[in-house]
Enzyme design. Structure first.
Site, mmCIF file in Angstrom:
data_model
loop_
_atom_site.group_PDB
_atom_site.id
_atom_site.type_symbol
_atom_site.label_atom_id
_atom_site.label_comp_id
_atom_site.label_asym_id
_atom_site.label_seq_id
_atom_site.Cartn_x
_atom_site.Cartn_y
_atom_site.Cartn_z
ATOM 1 N N LYS A 150 0.869 -1.199 0.000
ATOM 2 C CA LYS A 150 0.000 0.000 0.000
ATOM 3 C C LYS A 150 0.895 1.235 0.000
ATOM 4 O O LYS A 150 1.977 1.228 0.578
ATOM 5 C CB LYS A 150 -0.896 0.005 1.245
ATOM 6 C CG LYS A 150 -1.811 -1.230 1.378
ATOM 7 C CD LYS A 150 -2.976 -1.175 0.403
ATOM 8 C CE LYS A 150 -3.848 -2.397 0.564
ATOM 9 N NZ LYS A 150 -5.007 -2.411 -0.329
ATOM 10 N N HIS A 266 -6.950 -13.222 -7.324
ATOM 11 C CA HIS A 266 -7.757 -12.188 -6.669
ATOM 12 C C HIS A 266 -9.148 -12.233 -7.292
ATOM 13 O O HIS A 266 -9.312 -12.667 -8.429
ATOM 14 C CB HIS A 266 -7.097 -10.823 -6.888
ATOM 15 C CG HIS A 266 -7.609 -9.749 -5.986
ATOM 16 N ND1 HIS A 266 -8.847 -9.163 -6.152
ATOM 17 C CD2 HIS A 266 -7.075 -9.150 -4.896
ATOM 18 C CE1 HIS A 266 -9.038 -8.252 -5.210
ATOM 19 N NE2 HIS A 266 -7.971 -8.230 -4.425
#
Ligand code: CAP
Ligand code: MG
Length: 409
Positions: A150, A266
């Site tokens: 992130k 994902h």
């Protein structure tokens, strides 16, 4: 002979039918609703085609074997899925096709899928799977512990790779690109893979085994080239957003001999089709197709511990689909991610058990003392639960965990 799609209580040979369970919301009675689905997805349409012979109907017509309350069970003859061309797209066009748009059905949800071995054998299945990941990471029993770099986008390759290094120094076994990062100008895939590979090599020299999943979600005709770029630059794991890429993209990677690394799957966009309890496709169905198509690890939720919507019974079913016996396919590592931090590990593991990859993006990068401390806190939390020690108790001797608990609990 009457052409009746209703075959209530008929025992179907599981090797001769693809069997689906749907829940239905409709003003129609449930038997009629079941017939609407069966006819639309096999040999019928809104009115009886004069060209539909009895022979065609008998051979290729679907059978409604259960229609009770809001549940319908339909068997589609395996021949309806025959041929070398078609694959999962063709399977979905039948079992999850026009039926969702039928105006007579206010809501339909495909909630379970049973595939015959004779079809499943056409698919690669996981090359590594849960056991393969554990072997690569030398982590035979404990949960894998991972992070998502992130911010999702924006870090240049060197800073991105340093995040991975810090996470590895903090004891994490896995890291990954976020689902929206692929090859953007600010962090091109080739540069990112190069920089991350150097850091993973360094961690290995320092005695720590870690892999990073590089997102190569792209157009079908480019995905193998994207995999080549990543692998040529040292990628140890690939990642695809299976619903935006499509199952064939995952399968192409899993079937390609040159892709000799695990594939992290994902499920970005899944909420558009799994979240509505009255309409769409359940995650266990998606999980079954991902296992067939060759995913080695798949996001299946945090059992209500994290930030994402959760139907816990379905998440448990998804776990069963990934870990249960399924036509000799290897098991798939369930990935729990989304709003997790060290303070939620006990709650998560009480449900997930140890066959899980626990991931935290914000829950690592948001630690007051930075990424390495966040990684240590997550690793410590997992070690505490595996040792049967309470998090707060363990935190007395582990400052990184204490600071995480103080911040988020
Ligand atoms: C988690 C995450 C994952 C979600 C996906 C995100 O970050 O990277 O994509 O876990 O949800 O972008 O939100 P945080 P799911 O740890 O910072 O929440 O696993 O349910 O598919
Ligand atoms: Mg993400």
């Amino acid at each position: 002979m009457s052409m009746d799609y209703l075959a209530l209580d008929e025992e179907l040979d599981p090797e001769e039918y693809v069997i689906c369970e749907y829940t239905v919301k409709s003003d129609l009675d449930i038997k009629t609703a079941g017939v609407r689905i069966a006819e639309e997805e096999s040999t019928g349409t809104w009115t009886h085609p004069t060209t539909l012979s009895d022979d065609i109907f008998q051979r290729y017509g679907a059978k409604v074997t259960e229609a009770k309350n809001d549940k319908v069970r339909i068997g589609y003859p395996v021949i309806d899925f025959s041929g070398d061309i078609g694959g999962i797209p063709q399977i979905l066009s039948i079992i999850a096709g026009n039926l969702f748009g039928l105006d007579s059905l206010e809501g339909v949800r495909l909630v379970n899928l049973e595939m015959p071995s004779k079809l499943v054998k056409n698919y690669p299945g996981p090359r590594f799977g849960l056991e393969g990941l554990r072997t690569i990471l030398n982590r035979p029993k404990k949960p894998l512990v991972g992070t998502i770099v992130k911010p999702k986008i924006g870090l240049p390759p060197k800073e991105f790779a340093d995040y991975v290094y810090q996470a590895g120094k903090g004891g994490l076994t896995n890291s990954k690109d976020d689902e929206t990062l692929v090859d953007q100008d600010f962090c091109p895939l080739e540069d990112r893979v190069n920089c991350v590979s150097e850091k993973l090599d360094l961690l290995q020299e320092e005695g720590h085994q870690m892999i990073h999943a590089h997102n190569i979600s792209t157009n079908a005709h480019e995905i193998l080239d994207a995999a080549d770029i990543a692998l040529e630059n040292g990628a140890r794991q690939l990642m695809v957003d299976v619903l935006t890429v499509g199952f064939p993209g995952l399968q192409a990677l899993a079937e390609d001999p040159s892709v000799d690394v695990p594939i992290h799957v994902h499920r970005a966009m899944h909420g558009a089709i799994t979240k509505n309890p009255d309409h769409g496709i359940s995650m266990p169905v998606i999980a079954k197709l991902v296992r067939m198509a060759g995913g080695d690890a798949l996001h299946t939720g945090t059992y209500g511990a994290g930030k994402m919507h959760a139907d816990i019974s379905e998440e448990l079913f998804s776990k069963e689909v990934l870990l249960g016996e399924e036509h000799d396919l290897k098991k798939v590592m369930p990935v729990s991610s989304g709003g997790l931090h060290p303070g939620l590990v006990q709650e998560l593991m009480d449900v997930s058990g140890k066959d899980v990859q626990i991931q935290a993006g914000g829950g690592v990068s948001g630690h007051p003392d930075g990424v390495m401390a966040g990684a240590k806190a997550l690793t410590q939390a997992v070690d505490a639960v595996c040792s049967g020690i309470g998090l707060r108790e363990y935190a007395k001797e582990h400052t990184e965990l204490k600071k995480a608990l103080d911040k988020w609990m």
